[in-house]
Enzyme design. Structure first.
Site, short mmCIF file in Angstrom:
data_model
loop_
_atom_site.label_atom_id
_atom_site.label_comp_id
_atom_site.label_asym_id
_atom_site.label_seq_id
_atom_site.Cartn_x
_atom_site.Cartn_y
_atom_site.Cartn_z
N ARG A 296 1.86 -2.38 7.72
CA ARG A 296 0.57 -2.45 8.41
C ARG A 296 -0.02 -1.06 8.51
O ARG A 296 0.63 -0.08 8.14
CB ARG A 296 0.68 -3.14 9.78
N ALA B 195 -4.10 0.68 7.87
CA ALA B 195 -5.05 0.52 6.76
C ALA B 195 -4.62 1.17 5.44
O ALA B 195 -4.52 0.49 4.40
CB ALA B 195 -6.43 1.00 7.21
N ARG C 142 -5.44 -9.81 4.70
CA ARG C 142 -6.01 -9.39 5.99
C ARG C 142 -7.45 -8.95 5.73
O ARG C 142 -7.71 -8.30 4.71
CB ARG C 142 -5.20 -8.24 6.63
N GLN D 56 2.39 -1.61 18.60
CA GLN D 56 2.57 -0.57 17.56
C GLN D 56 2.76 0.81 18.18
O GLN D 56 3.43 1.67 17.60
CB GLN D 56 1.36 -0.54 16.62
N ASP E 115 -9.65 1.43 10.85
CA ASP E 115 -9.41 0.41 9.80
C ASP E 115 -10.60 0.27 8.86
O ASP E 115 -10.44 -0.06 7.68
CB ASP E 115 -9.08 -0.93 10.43
N ASN F 146 -11.15 -0.37 14.79
CA ASN F 146 -9.75 0.07 14.93
C ASN F 146 -9.05 -0.91 15.86
O ASN F 146 -9.68 -1.84 16.39
CB ASN F 146 -9.68 1.51 15.44
N LYS F 147 -7.78 -0.71 16.06
CA LYS F 147 -6.96 -1.62 16.86
C LYS F 147 -7.63 -1.98 18.18
O LYS F 147 -8.19 -1.11 18.85
CB LYS F 147 -5.59 -0.96 17.11
O1 MRU Z 1 -2.87 -4.37 12.93
P1 MRU Z 1 -2.47 -3.01 12.40
O2 MRU Z 1 -1.19 -2.52 12.99
O3 MRU Z 1 -2.48 -2.98 10.89
O4 MRU Z 1 -3.61 -2.05 12.89
C1 MRU Z 1 -3.53 -0.70 12.57
C2 MRU Z 1 -4.55 0.15 13.21
O5 MRU Z 1 -5.44 -0.31 13.89
C3 MRU Z 1 -4.47 1.61 12.91
O6 MRU Z 1 -4.91 2.35 13.99
C4 MRU Z 1 -5.36 1.92 11.71
O7 MRU Z 1 -5.01 1.12 10.62
C5 MRU Z 1 -5.33 3.33 11.32
S1 MRU Z 1 -3.90 3.68 10.41
C6 MRU Z 1 -3.92 5.22 9.77
#
Ligand code: MRU
Length: 344
Positions: free
Chosen positions: A49, A51, A92, A199, A240, A250-251
């Site tokens: 996981r 991006a 995704r 995470q 993302d 983003n998350k």
């Molecule tokens: O659902 P995830 O764990 O894939 O989400 C990841 C994020 O939101 C990260 O902050 C984002 O991908 C940046 S990673 C360098």
């Protein structure tokens, strides 16, 4: 070549491996992805996981599928790989790096459609390796550029995991901390646990601990109180997908942090490579936000914490409007003015 800080994914003797992020930090389990279905599943179920990491594994996944096709029919070969690319695009929806990487693999097929199958197989592997190496390089530069913001005794907050695990191995937001640490700066990182799948608590703490960077784990709902106490000097998260005007996906929880940051006059930065910037999307309204399974909210690490039939809403990301973002830490430097970095 820049060396990864974390071995997130790698290609070895024609095989594709990842570290299974679902079981960290308790277990460091390695998974081999043997076919396109494994690659799709590993992205969907969060074994891999973040991006840029999703983009890299998808590119290698395309190569893997190409190497497994045994045919002399060039057109059929290209058709099958294109259908695998289409399939991986459904794994995704939000992280732009997935589409960036798959489009590059697709372009190889289009540009060199008259070449032999064996030549194409090698070229696809080369493209996947380029995507991986370029990401490492960009992340390293993000670290160097962002470390200029870190001063001794700072407390910086981060959300989710934008570390080596979320990329080819060097991180984006965490690359800033890795570089600042190498420069012998003294600082502390507040890590939001990041519900629903944690995470921050599971992965970011694991990476910071390994790197010897002091950190403090907090629950997501503690960040506002800390800002009010004046104990957060800066926030850095990953991204993302970034729209043309700077609105950033983003998350989930990132938007609330940015609003709190504005209120408390805390600088809020996004660290991301250009492969996360989507030039086709005008603003955040057009970014597709993934909704995930209700079980992620009803349970923590497989254990029910709510009635088993509790109605749930589970968006995996939110959109932070560009005006709440102080700057974007990229491989080319820190872009302070939202918008205008992409022409057209
Ligand atoms: O659902 P995830 O764990 O894939 O989400 C990841 C994020 O939101 C990260 O902050 C984002 O991908 C940046 S990673 C360098």
């Amino acid at each position: 070549m820049i060396k990864p800080i974390i071995k997130t994914l790698w290609w070895e003797n024609g095989r594709l491996y990842i570290i299974d992020q679902r079981v960290l930090p308790e277990k460091e389990r390695i998974l081999e992805l043997k076919n396109i279905r494994d690659v799709w599943e590993s992205i969907r179920n969060l074994s891999i996981r973040g991006a840029p990491a999703i983009g890299c594994v998808a590119a290698y996944g395309v190569t893997l599928s190409a190497l497994r096709i045994d045919t002399k029919d060039s057109k059929g070969f290209i058709k099958e790989i294109k259908s695998n690319i289409k399939y991986l695009k459904t794994s995704r929806p939000t992280a732009y790096n997935l589409f960036f990487a798959l489009s590059r693999m697709e372009r190889v097929l289009e540009e060199f459609s008259d070449m032999s199958i064996s030549w194409l197989k090698e070229r696809l592997l080369k493209e996947a390796e380029n995507i991986y190496r370029e990401d490492l390089d960009c992340c390293y530069k993000i670290g160097v550029n962002g470390a200029r913001l870190i001063q001794d005794n700072m407390n910086i907050l981060t959300h989710c995991n934008a570390g080596g695990l979320a990329t080819s191995g060097y991180g984006t937001a965490l690359a800033v901390f890795f570089t600042a640490k190498k420069q012998k700066k003294k600082f502390n990182v507040f890590v939001n646990e990041t519900r629903p799948v944690l995470q921050g608590a599971r992965l970011t703490t694991w990476e910071l601990k390994k790197a010897g960077i002091p950190y403090t784990l907090i629950c997501d709902n503690m960040a506002g109180y800390l800002m009010n106490l004046g104990r957060i000097d800066m926030i850095i998260t990953g991204a993302d997908r970034i729209a043309k005007n700077g609105d950033t996906a983003n998350k989930i929880g990132t938007y609330s942090l940015a609003v709190l940051a504005k209120y408390h006059k805390v600088d809020f930065y996004i660290a991301a490579p250009y492969s996360t910037f989507d030039p086709s999307i005008k603003n955040g309204k057009d970014i597709p936000v993934e909704e995930r399974d209700a079980e992620e909210v009803r349970k923590i690490k497989g254990r029910l914490i709510a009635p088993s039939d509790a109605p749930v809403y589970n968006p995996a990301f939110d959109i932070t409007p560009t005006h709440l973002i102080k700057g974007f830490i990229t491989e080319d430097g820190i872009i302070k003015k939202p918008g205008g970095w992409l022409s057209g």
